[in-house]
Scaffold this active site. Structure first.
Site, PDB file in Angstrom:
ATOM      1  N   ARG A 138      -0.969  16.281 -10.472  1.00  0.00           N
ATOM      2  CA  ARG A 138      -2.084  15.214 -10.500  1.00  0.00           C
ATOM      3  C   ARG A 138      -3.043  15.453 -11.425  1.00  0.00           C
ATOM      4  O   ARG A 138      -3.737  14.769 -12.212  1.00  0.00           O
ATOM      5  CB  ARG A 138      -2.361  14.371  -9.257  1.00  0.00           C
ATOM      6  CG  ARG A 138      -1.011  13.875  -8.633  1.00  0.00           C
ATOM      7  CD  ARG A 138      -1.463  12.587  -7.483  1.00  0.00           C
ATOM      8  NE  ARG A 138      -1.712  11.623  -8.289  1.00  0.00           N
ATOM      9  CZ  ARG A 138      -3.017  11.155  -8.112  1.00  0.00           C
ATOM     10  NH1 ARG A 138      -3.995  12.059  -7.301  1.00  0.00           N
ATOM     11  NH2 ARG A 138      -3.639  10.071  -8.616  1.00  0.00           N
ATOM     12  N   PRO A 165       0.771  -1.293   0.087  1.00  0.00           N
ATOM     13  CA  PRO A 165      -0.019  -0.201   0.096  1.00  0.00           C
ATOM     14  C   PRO A 165       0.749   1.205  -0.036  1.00  0.00           C
ATOM     15  O   PRO A 165       1.851   1.352   0.695  1.00  0.00           O
ATOM     16  CB  PRO A 165      -0.585   0.032   1.314  1.00  0.00           C
ATOM     17  CG  PRO A 165       0.126  -1.101   2.359  1.00  0.00           C
ATOM     18  CD  PRO A 165       0.537  -1.909   1.261  1.00  0.00           C
ATOM     19  N   GLY A 166       0.402   2.260  -0.682  1.00  0.00           N
ATOM     20  CA  GLY A 166       1.157   3.551  -0.985  1.00  0.00           C
ATOM     21  C   GLY A 166       0.181   4.532  -0.439  1.00  0.00           C
ATOM     22  O   GLY A 166       0.060   4.907   0.724  1.00  0.00           O
ATOM     23  N   TYR A 200       1.906  11.015  -3.648  1.00  0.00           N
ATOM     24  CA  TYR A 200       1.885  11.401  -5.027  1.00  0.00           C
ATOM     25  C   TYR A 200       2.064  13.071  -5.358  1.00  0.00           C
ATOM     26  O   TYR A 200       1.808  13.442  -6.130  1.00  0.00           O
ATOM     27  CB  TYR A 200       1.342  10.722  -6.049  1.00  0.00           C
ATOM     28  CG  TYR A 200       1.404   9.196  -5.784  1.00  0.00           C
ATOM     29  CD1 TYR A 200       2.606   8.607  -6.235  1.00  0.00           C
ATOM     30  CD2 TYR A 200       0.257   8.479  -5.301  1.00  0.00           C
ATOM     31  CE1 TYR A 200       2.620   7.189  -5.733  1.00  0.00           C
ATOM     32  CE2 TYR A 200       0.376   7.143  -5.230  1.00  0.00           C
ATOM     33  CZ  TYR A 200       1.765   6.671  -5.553  1.00  0.00           C
ATOM     34  OH  TYR A 200       1.846   5.066  -5.134  1.00  0.00           O
ATOM     35  N   TYR A 232      -3.312  13.584 -14.818  1.00  0.00           N
ATOM     36  CA  TYR A 232      -4.485  12.579 -14.919  1.00  0.00           C
ATOM     37  C   TYR A 232      -6.067  13.136 -14.592  1.00  0.00           C
ATOM     38  O   TYR A 232      -6.860  12.308 -14.427  1.00  0.00           O
ATOM     39  CB  TYR A 232      -4.420  11.327 -13.957  1.00  0.00           C
ATOM     40  CG  TYR A 232      -3.133  10.938 -13.492  1.00  0.00           C
ATOM     41  CD1 TYR A 232      -2.157  10.165 -14.287  1.00  0.00           C
ATOM     42  CD2 TYR A 232      -2.448  11.309 -12.230  1.00  0.00           C
ATOM     43  CE1 TYR A 232      -1.006   9.677 -13.969  1.00  0.00           C
ATOM     44  CE2 TYR A 232      -1.245  10.767 -11.660  1.00  0.00           C
ATOM     45  CZ  TYR A 232      -0.477  10.222 -12.551  1.00  0.00           C
ATOM     46  OH  TYR A 232       0.765   9.689 -12.178  1.00  0.00           O
ATOM     47  N   CYS A 237       3.459  29.098 -15.817  1.00  0.00           N
ATOM     48  CA  CYS A 237       3.123  29.799 -16.944  1.00  0.00           C
ATOM     49  C   CYS A 237       2.747  28.731 -18.052  1.00  0.00           C
ATOM     50  O   CYS A 237       3.478  28.174 -18.704  1.00  0.00           O
ATOM     51  CB  CYS A 237       4.346  30.514 -17.659  1.00  0.00           C
ATOM     52  SG  CYS A 237       4.633  32.150 -16.976  1.00  0.00           S
ATOM     53  N   GLU A 238       1.510  28.170 -17.560  1.00  0.00           N
ATOM     54  CA  GLU A 238       1.181  26.896 -18.406  1.00  0.00           C
ATOM     55  C   GLU A 238      -0.348  27.032 -18.101  1.00  0.00           C
ATOM     56  O   GLU A 238      -0.783  26.949 -17.022  1.00  0.00           O
ATOM     57  CB  GLU A 238       1.813  25.794 -17.448  1.00  0.00           C
ATOM     58  CG  GLU A 238       1.812  24.486 -18.350  1.00  0.00           C
ATOM     59  CD  GLU A 238       2.787  24.153 -19.278  1.00  0.00           C
ATOM     60  OE1 GLU A 238       3.795  24.560 -19.161  1.00  0.00           O
ATOM     61  OE2 GLU A 238       2.102  23.623 -20.191  1.00  0.00           O
TER      62      GLU A 238
END
Ligand SMILES: *Cc1c(COP(=O)(O)O)cnc(C)c1O
Length: 431
Positions: free
Chosen positions: A330, A291-292, A390, A334, A361-362
């Protein structure tokens, strides 16, 4: 609220692990990651106890440290005598730096270099999880030079699609990880191990994916793996000590995700494993799980300060924060869902629907879209929940933005576990 370490205090502020998040924001600055160490320990112990009780004495969880890797986290796992999985020499270094007993470490990675292998052997890593024949031969060669026998598991792909996101789905036959059972490659790799000196095969590993709430995909994977184990027993007389079922139990990022009881899931899964073993007429191997996120995700939260807000009449609203994809990539990667709240206005009506944007800047630098929060003002504190997994481990310095600190909270007391990066840190490697 979403998790039991969250509450609203008498000032209408968000409390996390017993501390007022707006006070932490003042004291340590924003953005900052907060980690509830008590919850990390509690979650890990839940796995330890449930696996030992239902799957047998030798069964245990390994904390998948890629979810959250810094020196302090390895010390926590060490405190409860836990095992870890590491996937890179950098994680290995961090665990060694923490004084972690490396005989309790399992070394993953689909493309370990010769230097990685040398480093792992030098530090006495307990188990290498071998992905391919190239790595097998190198481990054998180096172990021979050192005059040792290295314990290994083989990574095998059971051919399971757990219906989750393609990028976090790893158990299918065409995965970049491991040797598939279906094509006969796994058996070939096993045969190769049997004739390879200085390695001792302890068992097999599979990881089918992440953010899985049901036990069915795990049970299906276990069945395929146990059938393979039974075949190796019948055909080659091989006894499997460990069957590692990987990581992947889901966490509740938003109200739309189910809340699951890990101990109950483990109990049910163990019943299925017992049944599969009966069907195949084999003794149950010790079970490992990795498990993470289910250990650390809900034990983490990120605080930001609101800067600019923008209402584009007839289109949409934006609220910008002093972090973004550099500390939480994240959503950009995703479209991962997160719950966002205004930590200093918890009792106010959430009637401002907006996109939470970062400072890079994105245009894809977003934390979340369609978030309902109270009308924000410059200086308000935005908290993003369930960011323990994560986030820090995937953070970057894009746009030369320093990484936030990790503020660890133990028994209601906050302290710096990882300090904030400075501008000087950013230039520290530059010649
Ligand atoms: C990512 C990963 C894990 C952990 O997955 P979670 O969803 O965080 O539980 C465990 N094992 C392996 C091999 C992984 O790649």
């Amino acid at each position: 609220m979403l998790h039991k370490n969250l509450s609203i205090n008498e000032k209408g502020h968000l409390e996390f692990a017993g501390v007022d998040t707006t006070v932490v924001a003042k004291e340590y600055g924003t953005p900052a990651y907060l980690i509830d160490e008590n919850m990390v320990l509690e979650n890990f112990k839940t796995y330890q106890n449930a696996m030992k009780t239902h799957m047998g004495e030798g069964s245990k969880p390994l904390f998948a440290s890629k979810a959250l890797s810094y020196t302090g986290i390895y010390r926590l796992i060490s405190e409860v005598g836990g095992c870890i999985d590491i996937v890179s020499p950098g994680e290995l270094y961090t665990a060694v730096n923490a004084g972690f007993d490396m005989s309790n470490a399992f070394f993953h990675g689909s493309n370990k270099t010769n230097a990685d292998i040398a480093y792992g052997l030098k530090e006495g890593v307990g188990y290498f999880i071998v992905d391919n024949v190239f790595e097998l031969e190198e481990i054998s060669k180096q172990a021979k030079d050192l005059g040792i026998t290295q314990k290994i598991l083989l990574r095998v792909t059971p051919g399971i699609d757990p219906h989750t996101h393609a990028k976090i789905n790893t158990g299918k036959v065409d995965s970049k990880f491991g040797a598939p059972i279906e094509t006969g490659m796994a058996e070939k790799l096993f045969c190769k191990v049997m004739e390879t000196p200085n390695v001792s095969l302890e068992g097999f590993h599979s990881h089918i994916g992440s953010q899985i709430f049901e036990i069915e995909p795990f049970s299906d994977a276990a069945r395929i793996m146990l059938e393979f184990v039974a075949m190796l027993h019948d055909k080659y007389g091989f006894d499997t000590n460990y069957l590692n079922l990987g990581g992947g139990f889901g966490v509740q990022y938003t109200k739309d995700d189910p809340q699951i009881d890990y101990a109950e899931r483990i109990e049910k899964l163990s019943a299925e494993i017992k049944e599969h073993c009966r069907d195949f007429g084999i003794k149950q191997p010790n079970i490992l799980m990795e498990p993470g996120r289910s250990i650390v995700a809900a034990a983490g939260l990120t605080i930001y300060e609101i800067g600019a807000t923008k209402e584009i009449e007839g289109f949409k609203n934006y609220a910008s924060v002093d972090g973004g994809m550099t500390d939480n990539p994240r959503y950009a990667l995703y479209q991962s869902p997160y719950t966002c709240v205004l930590a200093n206005k918890m009792n106010e009506k959430c009637d401002f629907v907006c996109t939470i944007a970062g400072r890079c800047c994105e245009s894809g630098d977003l934390i979340q879209e369609n978030v309902a929060i109270p009308e924000p003002s410059r200086g308000d504190i935005l908290a993003v929940l369930c960011t323990g997994a994560y986030n820090y481990s995937m953070a970057s310095n894009y746009n030369r933005i320093p990484r936030p600190p990790i503020i660890a909270i133990r028994d209601g007391k906050a302290r710096i576990a990882v300090r904030r990066e400075t501008y000087a840190d950013l230039c520290s490697l530059d010649e």
